[in-house]
Design a protein around this motif. Structure first.
Motif, PDB file in Angstrom:
ATOM      1  N   LEU A 377       0.836  -1.191   0.083  1.00  0.00           N
ATOM      2  CA  LEU A 377      -0.036  -0.186  -0.134  1.00  0.00           C
ATOM      3  C   LEU A 377       1.024   1.431  -0.136  1.00  0.00           C
ATOM      4  O   LEU A 377       0.555   2.337  -0.576  1.00  0.00           O
ATOM      5  N   HIS A 378       2.082   1.150   0.897  1.00  0.00           N
ATOM      6  CA  HIS A 378       2.968   2.303   0.653  1.00  0.00           C
ATOM      7  C   HIS A 378       3.427   2.625  -0.450  1.00  0.00           C
ATOM      8  O   HIS A 378       3.768   3.781  -0.933  1.00  0.00           O
ATOM      9  N   LEU A 379       3.726   1.723  -1.503  1.00  0.00           N
ATOM     10  CA  LEU A 379       4.293   1.751  -2.817  1.00  0.00           C
ATOM     11  C   LEU A 379       3.040   2.062  -3.892  1.00  0.00           C
ATOM     12  O   LEU A 379       3.387   2.641  -4.983  1.00  0.00           O
ATOM     13  N   GLY A 380       1.896   1.821  -3.531  1.00  0.00           N
ATOM     14  CA  GLY A 380       0.875   2.247  -4.253  1.00  0.00           C
ATOM     15  C   GLY A 380       0.487   3.705  -4.340  1.00  0.00           C
ATOM     16  O   GLY A 380      -0.125   4.394  -4.996  1.00  0.00           O
ATOM     17  N   ALA A 381       0.560   4.247  -3.231  1.00  0.00           N
ATOM     18  CA  ALA A 381       0.335   5.580  -2.672  1.00  0.00           C
ATOM     19  C   ALA A 381       1.456   6.572  -3.120  1.00  0.00           C
ATOM     20  O   ALA A 381       2.665   6.452  -3.176  1.00  0.00           O
ATOM     21  N   LEU A 382       0.974   7.525  -3.897  1.00  0.00           N
ATOM     22  CA  LEU A 382       2.103   8.391  -4.509  1.00  0.00           C
ATOM     23  C   LEU A 382       2.867   9.221  -3.763  1.00  0.00           C
ATOM     24  O   LEU A 382       4.236   9.182  -3.745  1.00  0.00           O
ATOM     25  N   ALA A 383       2.351   9.492  -2.616  1.00  0.00           N
ATOM     26  CA  ALA A 383       3.214  10.257  -1.591  1.00  0.00           C
ATOM     27  C   ALA A 383       4.170   9.524  -0.846  1.00  0.00           C
ATOM     28  O   ALA A 383       5.410  10.314  -0.723  1.00  0.00           O
ATOM     29  N   THR A 384       4.298   8.253  -0.585  1.00  0.00           N
ATOM     30  CA  THR A 384       5.134   7.561  -0.063  1.00  0.00           C
ATOM     31  C   THR A 384       5.972   6.863  -0.946  1.00  0.00           C
ATOM     32  O   THR A 384       7.066   6.498  -0.778  1.00  0.00           O
ATOM     33  N   ASP A 385       5.496   6.424  -2.381  1.00  0.00           N
ATOM     34  CA  ASP A 385       6.367   5.563  -3.091  1.00  0.00           C
ATOM     35  C   ASP A 385       7.261   6.451  -3.856  1.00  0.00           C
ATOM     36  O   ASP A 385       8.581   5.932  -3.926  1.00  0.00           O
ATOM     37  N   VAL A 386       7.043   7.831  -3.886  1.00  0.00           N
ATOM     38  CA  VAL A 386       8.422   8.598  -4.435  1.00  0.00           C
ATOM     39  C   VAL A 386       9.577   8.526  -3.385  1.00  0.00           C
ATOM     40  O   VAL A 386      10.548   8.667  -3.815  1.00  0.00           O
ATOM     41  N   HIS A 387       9.283   8.768  -2.180  1.00  0.00           N
ATOM     42  CA  HIS A 387      10.007   8.393  -1.014  1.00  0.00           C
ATOM     43  C   HIS A 387      10.981   6.985  -1.009  1.00  0.00           C
ATOM     44  O   HIS A 387      12.100   7.041  -1.049  1.00  0.00           O
ATOM     45  N   LEU A 388      10.007   6.166  -1.226  1.00  0.00           N
ATOM     46  CA  LEU A 388      10.537   4.855  -0.924  1.00  0.00           C
ATOM     47  C   LEU A 388      11.162   4.197  -2.486  1.00  0.00           C
ATOM     48  O   LEU A 388      11.693   3.025  -2.256  1.00  0.00           O
ATOM     49  N   HIS A 389      10.746   4.749  -3.631  1.00  0.00           N
ATOM     50  CA  HIS A 389      11.447   4.194  -4.652  1.00  0.00           C
ATOM     51  C   HIS A 389      12.685   3.833  -4.979  1.00  0.00           C
ATOM     52  O   HIS A 389      13.504   4.564  -4.451  1.00  0.00           O
ATOM     53  N   ASP A 390      12.969   2.738  -5.488  1.00  0.00           N
ATOM     54  CA  ASP A 390      14.461   2.434  -5.508  1.00  0.00           C
ATOM     55  C   ASP A 390      15.211   2.485  -4.272  1.00  0.00           C
ATOM     56  O   ASP A 390      16.478   2.410  -4.147  1.00  0.00           O
ATOM     57  N   THR A 391      14.477   1.831  -3.057  1.00  0.00           N
ATOM     58  CA  THR A 391      15.323   1.545  -1.802  1.00  0.00           C
ATOM     59  C   THR A 391      14.949   0.265  -1.458  1.00  0.00           C
ATOM     60  O   THR A 391      14.312  -0.558  -2.268  1.00  0.00           O
ATOM     61  N   TYR A 392      15.580  -0.282  -0.346  1.00  0.00           N
ATOM     62  CA  TYR A 392      15.555  -1.549  -0.107  1.00  0.00           C
ATOM     63  C   TYR A 392      14.060  -1.883   0.672  1.00  0.00           C
ATOM     64  O   TYR A 392      13.760  -2.976   0.771  1.00  0.00           O
ATOM     65  N   PHE A 393      13.327  -0.721   0.848  1.00  0.00           N
ATOM     66  CA  PHE A 393      11.870  -1.053   1.208  1.00  0.00           C
ATOM     67  C   PHE A 393      11.178  -1.950  -0.099  1.00  0.00           C
ATOM     68  O   PHE A 393      10.453  -2.861   0.225  1.00  0.00           O
ATOM     69  N   VAL A 394      11.383  -1.527  -1.145  1.00  0.00           N
ATOM     70  CA  VAL A 394      10.928  -2.143  -2.402  1.00  0.00           C
ATOM     71  C   VAL A 394      11.672  -3.599  -2.442  1.00  0.00           C
ATOM     72  O   VAL A 394      10.663  -4.577  -2.724  1.00  0.00           O
ATOM     73  N   VAL A 395      12.661  -3.849  -2.072  1.00  0.00           N
ATOM     74  CA  VAL A 395      13.227  -5.336  -2.250  1.00  0.00           C
ATOM     75  C   VAL A 395      12.454  -6.022  -0.990  1.00  0.00           C
ATOM     76  O   VAL A 395      12.179  -7.140  -1.141  1.00  0.00           O
ATOM     77  N   ALA A 396      12.423  -5.255   0.064  1.00  0.00           N
ATOM     78  CA  ALA A 396      11.853  -6.183   1.025  1.00  0.00           C
ATOM     79  C   ALA A 396      10.220  -6.481   0.958  1.00  0.00           C
ATOM     80  O   ALA A 396       9.814  -7.645   1.088  1.00  0.00           O
ATOM     81  N   HIS A 397       9.455  -5.425   0.396  1.00  0.00           N
ATOM     82  CA  HIS A 397       8.244  -5.893  -0.018  1.00  0.00           C
ATOM     83  C   HIS A 397       8.282  -6.891  -1.151  1.00  0.00           C
ATOM     84  O   HIS A 397       7.283  -7.725  -0.962  1.00  0.00           O
ATOM     85  N   PHE A 398       8.797  -6.771  -2.015  1.00  0.00           N
ATOM     86  CA  PHE A 398       9.074  -7.633  -3.203  1.00  0.00           C
ATOM     87  C   PHE A 398       9.038  -9.170  -2.895  1.00  0.00           C
ATOM     88  O   PHE A 398       8.473 -10.249  -2.994  1.00  0.00           O
ATOM     89  N   HIS A 399      10.090  -9.204  -1.810  1.00  0.00           N
ATOM     90  CA  HIS A 399      10.286 -10.689  -1.108  1.00  0.00           C
ATOM     91  C   HIS A 399       9.530 -11.074  -0.298  1.00  0.00           C
ATOM     92  O   HIS A 399       9.212 -12.391  -0.308  1.00  0.00           O
ATOM     93  N   TYR A 400       8.814 -10.338   0.421  1.00  0.00           N
ATOM     94  CA  TYR A 400       7.730 -10.955   1.295  1.00  0.00           C
ATOM     95  C   TYR A 400       6.406 -11.287   0.432  1.00  0.00           C
ATOM     96  O   TYR A 400       5.802 -12.009   0.779  1.00  0.00           O
ATOM     97  N   VAL A 401       6.512 -10.620  -0.663  1.00  0.00           N
ATOM     98  CA  VAL A 401       5.280 -11.052  -1.598  1.00  0.00           C
ATOM     99  C   VAL A 401       5.646 -12.430  -2.405  1.00  0.00           C
ATOM    100  O   VAL A 401       5.134 -13.349  -2.364  1.00  0.00           O
ATOM    101  N   MET A 402       6.682 -12.372  -2.892  1.00  0.00           N
ATOM    102  CA  MET A 402       7.314 -13.475  -3.715  1.00  0.00           C
ATOM    103  C   MET A 402       7.767 -14.549  -3.066  1.00  0.00           C
ATOM    104  O   MET A 402       7.490 -15.873  -3.004  1.00  0.00           O
ATOM    105  N   PHE A 403       8.704 -14.328  -2.105  1.00  0.00           N
ATOM    106  CA  PHE A 403       9.259 -15.285  -1.179  1.00  0.00           C
ATOM    107  C   PHE A 403       8.155 -15.800  -0.109  1.00  0.00           C
ATOM    108  O   PHE A 403       7.871 -17.065   0.067  1.00  0.00           O
ATOM    109  N   GLY A 404       7.781 -14.959   0.600  1.00  0.00           N
ATOM    110  CA  GLY A 404       6.808 -15.105   1.830  1.00  0.00           C
ATOM    111  C   GLY A 404       5.472 -15.617   1.298  1.00  0.00           C
ATOM    112  O   GLY A 404       4.703 -16.259   2.035  1.00  0.00           O
ATOM    113  N   GLY A 405       5.331 -15.326  -0.086  1.00  0.00           N
ATOM    114  CA  GLY A 405       3.851 -15.747  -0.522  1.00  0.00           C
ATOM    115  C   GLY A 405       4.103 -16.854  -1.387  1.00  0.00           C
ATOM    116  O   GLY A 405       3.719 -18.182  -1.091  1.00  0.00           O
ATOM    117  N   ALA A 406       4.741 -16.681  -2.490  1.00  0.00           N
ATOM    118  CA  ALA A 406       5.036 -17.911  -3.645  1.00  0.00           C
ATOM    119  C   ALA A 406       5.754 -19.015  -3.122  1.00  0.00           C
ATOM    120  O   ALA A 406       5.567 -20.131  -3.164  1.00  0.00           O
TER     121      ALA A 406
END
Length: 561
Positions: A377-406
């Motif tokens: 949700l933080h990456l879908g929201a414009l206000a926070t995504d600009v701050h978090l873009h291309d940081t380790y927050f994105v890496v963590a989110h991606f792995h929680y979905v892909m690893f923690g999910g799939a």
């Protein structure tokens, strides 16, 4: 090897010790390499994709080891760039995308339908060998010097770097055909080979998830294939498509790439959700709650997945109106995902929860995927995504979905269907220990990345400032704990193949049709086409204390009379 077999209603208990099954029906390398049996093809996919997982995992450990300390630790910056590209490309294209649909899906789908095979067995075999050929191209590029673009192959860097971009992307192009053919096969199989009594809303939910996944594979994968072909044409023929120096537009590449790659996220997570529906219901001994909502939410996720690719490009310079629209659409995906989670929790409520290894992975999924979804949700929201873009927050989110999910769901499904695949039981105690190691290691690895990402640590960097060192060290320690869990899992599963206790036909008490045939199944799956029942009605099943599996009350009463 099964001790309970020979009755389509999950009841008989006699079995010759060396009966014919798909594993011993024919012997020799050629009998496997050219088999048309969906079960053998599923096993070949499983072994192959787990081999890719090992390669990608070792590359990840190398990256984490490098980042344990500031400055060069075990490799230089160029090698580091190649190593994280190997990790990303192998994990995404060779492992996560094909692992659940092609491996578990191939094995289970026809069994769940009561069918002898998929609709097009030869096309199924062709899909597997295309996967092998595509993988050889990708692995060959690694051996020949590697690629340093990251798994996204972003232009204009990918059109100018001297590393092996053409071989790697051509491998991904071939892998795309494998994915499309598998999707086509599953769609036709589900439409044409359902047995008597199995209407659309009596299908097991894993099949709904495979159906939604197959739609995405067929509709979205060609876009990636053409995009990679254009990239190759630009590099080889110097045609200006994406490179500004040749008159091209790099943002166009991002549009094409994410039009496929965001739906590809759902190719990875949708079948995982299907597995969780099976695990939660079977191992809590309770009918699935909200069946139709879960089924239709799979199709809704597949549809919404095509509408949100622009949220990867909020800082690319696309218009403010497009940013607002893509942000709003991104939030819409949360609705069907939340429907699934709500119904899984409602199924667990007052259920008779069995803490098997498979169920532990099911419960783990609810936690890790829940964190992955909420941080999205933080990456879908414009206000926070600009701050978090291309940081380790994105890496963590991606792995929680892909690893923690799939991946967590894959582990759950692997343990759930392992007795059916090989006719043996594994060590449940070691299974629980390994699951605990993976859970602790995973969260230590990636939760710390949320913190350093929100503090501004950029992703993909070879070095970092002193204030991030503690987070990187904890993350690296977590990755090694997680690796220990995986090696322990490999140990007891392989050991079970040689010394495992024979598995009953229905060890967990499932009622979908794969539990109505022997473990492992015979070559033709069923002697006669079974009649489908409610796959989540367990009221007619009781545990057999002698053999350890579940049998039908009807059969038990008839046998007693």
């Amino acid at each position: 090897m099964s001790v309970i077999e020979g009755h389509a209603g999950a009841g008989a208990r006699t079995s010759p010790p060396a009966r014919d099954n798909y594993l011993n029906h024919t012997r020799g390398f050629a009998s496997w390499a050219f088999t048309l049996d969906h079960k053998r093809i599923g096993i070949m996919y499983m072994v192959s994709t787990l081999g890719a997982f090992l390669i990608g995992g070792l590359a990840a450990l190398a990256v984490r080891t490098e980042l344990f300390s500031r400055g060069p630790t075990i490799m230089n910056a160029d090698t580091y760039n190649k190593m994280f590209t190997i990790h990303g490309a192998v994990m995404v294209f060779l492992f996560i995308i094909p692992s659940i649909p092609a491996a578990l899906g191939n094995f289970v789908l026809p069994l769940m339908l009561g069918a002898k095979d998929v609709a097009f067995p030869r096309l199924n075999l062709l899909s597997y060998w295309l996967w092998v050929i595509g993988s050889l191209f990708a692995v060959g590029a690694i051996v020949a010097g590697g690629v340093d673009t990251g798994w996204t192959f972003y232009t204009p860097y990918s059109t100018t770097t001297n590393t092996n971009v053409v071989a790697t992307t051509f491998g991904a192009f071939i892998l795309g055909f494998s994915s499309i053919f598998t999707g086509l096969n599953f769609i036709v199989t589900i439409h044409k080979l359902r047995p008597a009594g199995m209407t659309w809303f009596k299908m097991p939910l894993f099949l709904w998830s495979l159906y939604g996944t197959a739609l995405i594979q067929v509709l979205a994968t060609p876009v990636l294939g053409i995009t990679l072909l254009l990239l190759i044409a630009e590099r080889v023929l110097k045609v200006g498509i994406f490179d500004p120096a040749l008159g091209g537009d790099p943002v166009l590449y991002q549009h094409f790439f994410w039009f496929y790659s965001h739906p590809a996220v759902y190719i990875m997570i949708l079948p995982a959700m299907g597995i969780i529906s099976e695990l939660i219901s079977v191992h809590s001994r309770k009918h699935i709650f909200g069946y139709k909502f879960i089924a239709l939410s799979s199709i809704a996720i597949a549809a919404f997945g095509f509408l949100v690719w622009g949220h990867h490009m909020f800082v690319s310079g696309q218009s403010s109106l497009a940013n607002v629209l893509f942000s709003g659409l991104t939030f819409s995906v949360a609705i069907p995902s939340a429907i699934k989670v709500f119904n899984w929790l409602a199924t667990l409520y007052k259920g008779n929860i069995q803490l098997t290894t498979a169920m532990i992975y099911g419960l783990m999924f609810l936690i890790t995927f829940g964190i992955g979804g909420l941080t999205g949700l933080h990456l879908g929201a414009l206000a926070t995504d600009v701050h978090l873009h291309d940081t380790y927050f994105v890496v963590a989110h991606f792995h929680y979905v892909m690893f923690g999910g799939a991946v967590v769901a894959l582990l759950g499904g692997l343990h759930h269907w392992w007795p059916k695949m090989f006719g043996v039981m594994y060590d449940e105690r070691l299974g629980r220990i390994a699951a605990a190691l993976i859970f602790v290691g995973f969260n230590l690895t990636f939760f710390t990345q949320f913190i350093m990402g929100s503090h501004g640590m950029p992703r993909r960097y070879f070095d970092y400032l002193p204030q991030f060192e503690i987070y990187h060290r904890l993350s690296t320690i977590g990755s090694f704990i997680m690796a220990a869990g995986f090696f322990l899992t490999a140990y007891y599963l392989i050991k079970s193949l040689f010394r495992g206790k024979p598995a009953p036909m229905n060890p967990w008490g499932g009622n979908s049709l794969e539990w109505h045939t022997a473990s492992p199944p015979p070559h033709d799956n069923f002697a006669t086409t079974p009649v489908a029942e409610d796959p989540y009605d367990y009221t007619n099943l009781v545990r057999d204390p002698v053999h350890g599996g579940y049998v039908s009350k009807t059969y038990d009463e008839a046998a007693g009379a």
